[in-house]
Design an enzyme around this catalytic site. Sequence first.
Site, short mmCIF file in Angstrom:
data_model
loop_
_atom_site.label_atom_id
_atom_site.label_comp_id
_atom_site.label_asym_id
_atom_site.label_seq_id
_atom_site.Cartn_x
_atom_site.Cartn_y
_atom_site.Cartn_z
N GLU A 19 28.02 3.89 -18.41
CA GLU A 19 27.18 3.05 -19.24
C GLU A 19 26.62 3.86 -20.41
OE1 GLU A 19 24.21 1.61 -16.50
OE2 GLU A 19 25.74 1.32 -14.96
N GLU A 37 20.09 -6.20 -20.57
CA GLU A 37 19.60 -6.27 -19.19
C GLU A 37 18.11 -5.97 -19.20
OE1 GLU A 37 20.18 -4.00 -14.86
OE2 GLU A 37 21.42 -3.44 -16.57
#
Length: 324
Positions: free
Chosen positions: A144, A239
């Site tokens: 990520e 997120e």
Amino acid sequence: MAFSLCLRSPIISLLLHFLLVDPPERPRGHNEMDDLSENFQLWSLSGESCPEGTIPIRRTREEDILRASTIRRFGMKNTLNRVKMDTKNDGHEHAIGYVTGDKYYGAKAIINVWSPNVKNPFEFSLSQMWVISGSFGDNLNTIEAGWQAYSLFIGRTGCYNLLCPGFVQTNKNIALGAAISPISSYNGDQFDITLLIWKDPKTGNWWLQYGAGTLIGYWPSLLFGNLRDHASMIHFGGEIVNLGLFGSHTSTQMGSGHFAEEAYGKASYFRNMQVVDWRNNLIPLSNPKVLVDHPNCYNLQQGFNKAWGNYLYYGGPGRNVRCP
């Protein structure tokens, strides 16, 4: 330094020398002229820099330690922080575009940078790319990279930045976890960063590039199980963590804090989204899909045009009249 330390390592010095001789093989189709950015990290704006053979490390602050449930878990990701297709009950809420059903060897995107309001220190708001392989459970592997409350960060399954072993940083000018400047303003100037993650065909290591050709470092292939070969899914988007305190949804913002339909200058965006194929070519997304956990709190709209290629707008304010 106010924000970072320079750490010297003989291993890093050796790697820097090696990279000058044998850099990774970049994906074909990467146009560095598209990636020119005026973003800098705040710690370096005063003229501070690290000498050759060292890398910048962000200083650990008291609030960083207090976020961890235990000292042993400091630097580790929340065990609930796993990308999965059903996130409604774990506090993690997503608004993402994704591709699946093929073999992927990397991803690239230009990511709009904002400073979202985070309700409390135990929640977060991030925008990133996920490179994913394996099932959603113990076999999940992820890489990520993106920004979290306008700081540049990286992660892999279980860890953030350099707080546990894994990522090998080779760049002395980028401090992972340090603040990015400037940031976008509502109905004003927009700023973004370019990130590229890809698997080097020569070594099998997964490399990270920032902006116009700046190599930050790599994740050695031996760190992974399923990702040692290829990824099976790529995600782009936002997120947040919603702790649901006091029986209501959090007001932690995602992206700019505004919904996707407000579009450029108001909503946050990803643009020029691409994936790396088995021939090490950057190619457009094929049949991208959308996952939005709570569309009344945060939403997403995607599209395609000649200038931006595959793009999406996303985000939202969290708690509002439709998201109590």
